[in-house]
Scaffold this motif. Structure first.
Motif, PDB file in Angstrom:
ATOM      1  N   PRO A  60       0.829  -1.208   0.000  1.00 36.40           N
ATOM      2  CA  PRO A  60       0.000   0.000   0.000  1.00 36.40           C
ATOM      3  C   PRO A  60       0.867   1.262   0.000  1.00 36.40           C
ATOM      4  CG  PRO A  60      -0.033  -1.038   2.173  1.00 36.40           C
ATOM      5  CD  PRO A  60       0.795  -1.913   1.274  1.00 36.40           C
ATOM      6  N   VAL A  61       0.588   2.151  -0.941  1.00 37.52           N
ATOM      7  CA  VAL A  61       1.247   3.465  -1.013  1.00 37.52           C
ATOM      8  C   VAL A  61       0.164   4.521  -1.123  1.00 37.52           C
ATOM      9  CG1 VAL A  61       3.350   2.567  -2.097  1.00 37.52           C
ATOM     10  CG2 VAL A  61       1.489   3.402  -3.530  1.00 37.52           C
ATOM     11  N   TRP A  62       0.538   5.788  -0.921  1.00 36.49           N
ATOM     12  CA  TRP A  62      -0.429   6.882  -1.009  1.00 36.49           C
ATOM     13  C   TRP A  62      -0.673   7.275  -2.459  1.00 36.49           C
ATOM     14  CZ3 TRP A  62      -3.404   7.275   2.795  1.00 36.49           C
ATOM     15  CH2 TRP A  62      -2.967   7.271   4.114  1.00 36.49           C
ATOM     16  N   SER A  63      -1.946   7.505  -2.751  1.00 36.08           N
ATOM     17  CA  SER A  63      -2.390   8.021  -4.037  1.00 36.08           C
ATOM     18  C   SER A  63      -3.258   9.236  -3.739  1.00 36.08           C
ATOM     19  CB  SER A  63      -3.203   6.947  -4.762  1.00 36.08           C
ATOM     20  OG  SER A  63      -3.826   7.481  -5.900  1.00 36.08           O
ATOM     21  N   LEU A  64      -3.352  10.161  -4.692  1.00 32.67           N
ATOM     22  CA  LEU A  64      -4.209  11.336  -4.489  1.00 32.67           C
ATOM     23  C   LEU A  64      -5.637  11.005  -4.883  1.00 32.67           C
ATOM     24  CD1 LEU A  64      -1.667  13.907  -5.790  1.00 32.67           C
ATOM     25  CD2 LEU A  64      -2.583  13.816  -3.488  1.00 32.67           C
ATOM     26  N   SER A  65      -6.582  11.434  -4.053  1.00 37.64           N
ATOM     27  CA  SER A  65      -7.985  11.163  -4.334  1.00 37.64           C
ATOM     28  C   SER A  65      -8.596  12.236  -5.233  1.00 37.64           C
ATOM     29  CB  SER A  65      -8.777  11.060  -3.027  1.00 37.64           C
ATOM     30  OG  SER A  65      -8.648  12.247  -2.280  1.00 37.64           O
ATOM     31  N   ARG A  66      -7.888  13.366  -5.419  1.00 38.62           N
ATOM     32  CA  ARG A  66      -8.378  14.448  -6.285  1.00 38.62           C
ATOM     33  C   ARG A  66      -7.210  15.312  -6.723  1.00 38.62           C
ATOM     34  NH1 ARG A  66     -11.831  17.005  -1.502  1.00 38.62           N
ATOM     35  NH2 ARG A  66     -10.190  17.241   0.030  1.00 38.62           N
ATOM     36  N   ASP A  67      -7.456  16.187  -7.680  1.00 36.61           N
ATOM     37  CA  ASP A  67      -6.423  17.109  -8.152  1.00 36.61           C
ATOM     38  C   ASP A  67      -6.075  18.097  -7.045  1.00 36.61           C
ATOM     39  OD1 ASP A  67      -6.817  15.831 -10.550  1.00 36.61           O
ATOM     40  OD2 ASP A  67      -7.620  17.567 -11.612  1.00 36.61           O
ATOM     41  N   VAL A  68      -4.797  18.446  -6.931  1.00 38.68           N
ATOM     42  CA  VAL A  68      -4.347  19.475  -5.990  1.00 38.68           C
ATOM     43  C   VAL A  68      -3.311  20.355  -6.681  1.00 38.68           C
ATOM     44  CG1 VAL A  68      -4.800  18.171  -3.863  1.00 38.68           C
ATOM     45  CG2 VAL A  68      -2.591  17.956  -4.973  1.00 38.68           C
ATOM     46  N   ALA A  69      -3.339  21.639  -6.352  1.00 35.23           N
ATOM     47  CA  ALA A  69      -2.389  22.593  -6.926  1.00 35.23           C
ATOM     48  C   ALA A  69      -1.103  22.611  -6.113  1.00 35.23           C
ATOM     49  CB  ALA A  69      -3.002  23.991  -6.946  1.00 35.23           C
ATOM     50  N   ALA A  70      -0.039  23.071  -6.720  1.00 36.26           N
ATOM     51  CA  ALA A  70       1.231  23.252  -6.000  1.00 36.26           C
ATOM     52  C   ALA A  70       0.987  24.155  -4.806  1.00 36.26           C
ATOM     53  CB  ALA A  70       2.262  23.872  -6.927  1.00 36.26           C
ATOM     54  N   GLY A  71       1.536  23.783  -3.660  1.00 34.03           N
ATOM     55  CA  GLY A  71       1.368  24.579  -2.448  1.00 34.03           C
ATOM     56  C   GLY A  71       0.190  24.154  -1.593  1.00 34.03           C
ATOM     57  N   THR A  72      -0.627  23.218  -2.067  1.00 30.07           N
ATOM     58  CA  THR A  72      -1.757  22.747  -1.271  1.00 30.07           C
ATOM     59  C   THR A  72      -1.248  21.977  -0.062  1.00 30.07           C
ATOM     60  OG1 THR A  72      -3.162  22.570  -3.232  1.00 30.07           O
ATOM     61  CG2 THR A  72      -3.847  21.320  -1.299  1.00 30.07           C
ATOM     62  N   VAL A  73      -1.804  22.282   1.099  1.00 24.15           N
ATOM     63  CA  VAL A  73      -1.500  21.527   2.319  1.00 24.15           C
ATOM     64  C   VAL A  73      -2.428  20.314   2.317  1.00 24.15           C
ATOM     65  CG1 VAL A  73      -1.441  21.564   4.829  1.00 24.15           C
ATOM     66  CG2 VAL A  73      -0.823  23.624   3.551  1.00 24.15           C
ATOM     67  N   LEU A  74      -1.863  19.130   2.279  1.00 19.91           N
ATOM     68  CA  LEU A  74      -2.652  17.910   2.168  1.00 19.91           C
ATOM     69  C   LEU A  74      -3.431  17.603   3.437  1.00 19.91           C
ATOM     70  CD1 LEU A  74      -0.028  15.615   0.391  1.00 19.91           C
ATOM     71  CD2 LEU A  74      -1.987  16.772  -0.654  1.00 19.91           C
ATOM     72  N   THR A  75      -4.638  17.084   3.239  1.00 20.63           N
ATOM     73  CA  THR A  75      -5.454  16.577   4.345  1.00 20.63           C
ATOM     74  C   THR A  75      -5.754  15.115   4.065  1.00 20.63           C
ATOM     75  OG1 THR A  75      -7.607  17.034   3.329  1.00 20.63           O
ATOM     76  CG2 THR A  75      -6.562  18.845   4.575  1.00 20.63           C
ATOM     77  N   GLY A  76      -6.327  14.439   5.030  1.00 18.54           N
ATOM     78  CA  GLY A  76      -6.689  13.040   4.850  1.00 18.54           C
ATOM     79  C   GLY A  76      -7.636  12.832   3.681  1.00 18.54           C
ATOM     80  N   ALA A  77      -8.496  13.816   3.396  1.00 22.02           N
ATOM     81  CA  ALA A  77      -9.452  13.689   2.290  1.00 22.02           C
ATOM     82  C   ALA A  77      -8.763  13.722   0.925  1.00 22.02           C
ATOM     83  CB  ALA A  77     -10.489  14.807   2.380  1.00 22.02           C
ATOM     84  N   ASP A  78      -7.526  14.211   0.853  1.00 19.42           N
ATOM     85  CA  ASP A  78      -6.788  14.264  -0.419  1.00 19.42           C
ATOM     86  C   ASP A  78      -6.095  12.942  -0.745  1.00 19.42           C
ATOM     87  OD1 ASP A  78      -7.296  17.043  -0.786  1.00 19.42           O
ATOM     88  OD2 ASP A  78      -5.692  17.490   0.636  1.00 19.42           O
ATOM     89  N   LEU A  79      -6.072  12.027   0.211  1.00 16.77           N
ATOM     90  CA  LEU A  79      -5.239  10.827   0.099  1.00 16.77           C
ATOM     91  C   LEU A  79      -6.058   9.552   0.201  1.00 16.77           C
ATOM     92  CD1 LEU A  79      -2.651  12.139   2.671  1.00 16.77           C
ATOM     93  CD2 LEU A  79      -2.250  12.001   0.212  1.00 16.77           C
TER      94      LEU A  79
END
Length: 195
Positions: free
Chosen positions: A20-39
């Protein structure tokens, strides 16, 4: 027969080298602070490239990304950084002054008053959160509260612009690859009389 099935399942499970590795659940722009909902964790077999990607048991929420990434993309360790020092600012947007804006999109923010029109306050800033709200400030319509993380100097510009007489803020979304506009140097021409 049962022994053959058991041996077969052991051989198949030992041959499964996915992890298991992390994948993005949605598009994010440079500089976005990741949250659990993004992963989201995904099981993949990466072979020799495995060391470039982050195992899903490593905490990455609260870190920023260096470049714009697309939903479904695997999260490489080299894409992450600790957030730059900054200030979180909430920007109220009237519904007629901005399109639908989502978390992870980059925006340009313009200021207009009675004495100036369309001065760039910010540009290329990723939206950390975008919430629809109703209330007295928005009349009967539904407005937006955009949350951005910016430098202290930019935060001061945005907050002070909200105190200008007749201040109207408008926002637009930058398309992928679109370059940000340079911010207007001085807001003194917009001052008029303060509220």
């Amino acid at each position: 027969m049962l022994v053959a099935v058991l041996v077969g399942s052991v051989v198949v499970s030992s041959a499964d080298r996915r992890r298991p590795v992390w994948s993005l659940s949605r598009d994010v722009a440079a500089g976005t602070v990741l949250t659990g909902a993004d992963l989201r964790p995904v099981r993949v077999q990466l072979g020799t490239a495995a060391s470039r990607y982050l195992d899903a048991d490593i905490a990455v929420a609260g870190r920023t990304v260096h470049r714009s990434l697309h939903g479904g993309e695997l999260l490489a360790a080299a894409e992450l950084a600790d957030p730059e020092p900054g200030v979180t600012v909430t920007i109220p947007m009237q519904p007629e002054n901005a399109p639908a804006i989502s978390r992870g999109e980059r925006i340009t923010l313009w200021l207009s008053t009675k004495t100036c029109h369309g001065l760039v306050l910010l540009s290329g800033v990723p939206v950390q959160s975008a919430d629809k709200v109703t209330g007295a400030a928005f009349g009967s319509a539904t407005g937006s509260l955009l949350i951005v993380r910016i430098s202290a100097a930019d935060a001061k510009r945005v907050v002070s612009s909200l105190d200008l007489e007749g201040a109207v803020l408008r926002a637009g979304v930058l398309s992928p690859g679109e370059q940000p506009e340079p911010p207007s140097e001085a807001l003194a021409s917009c001052a008029g009389s303060a509220r």
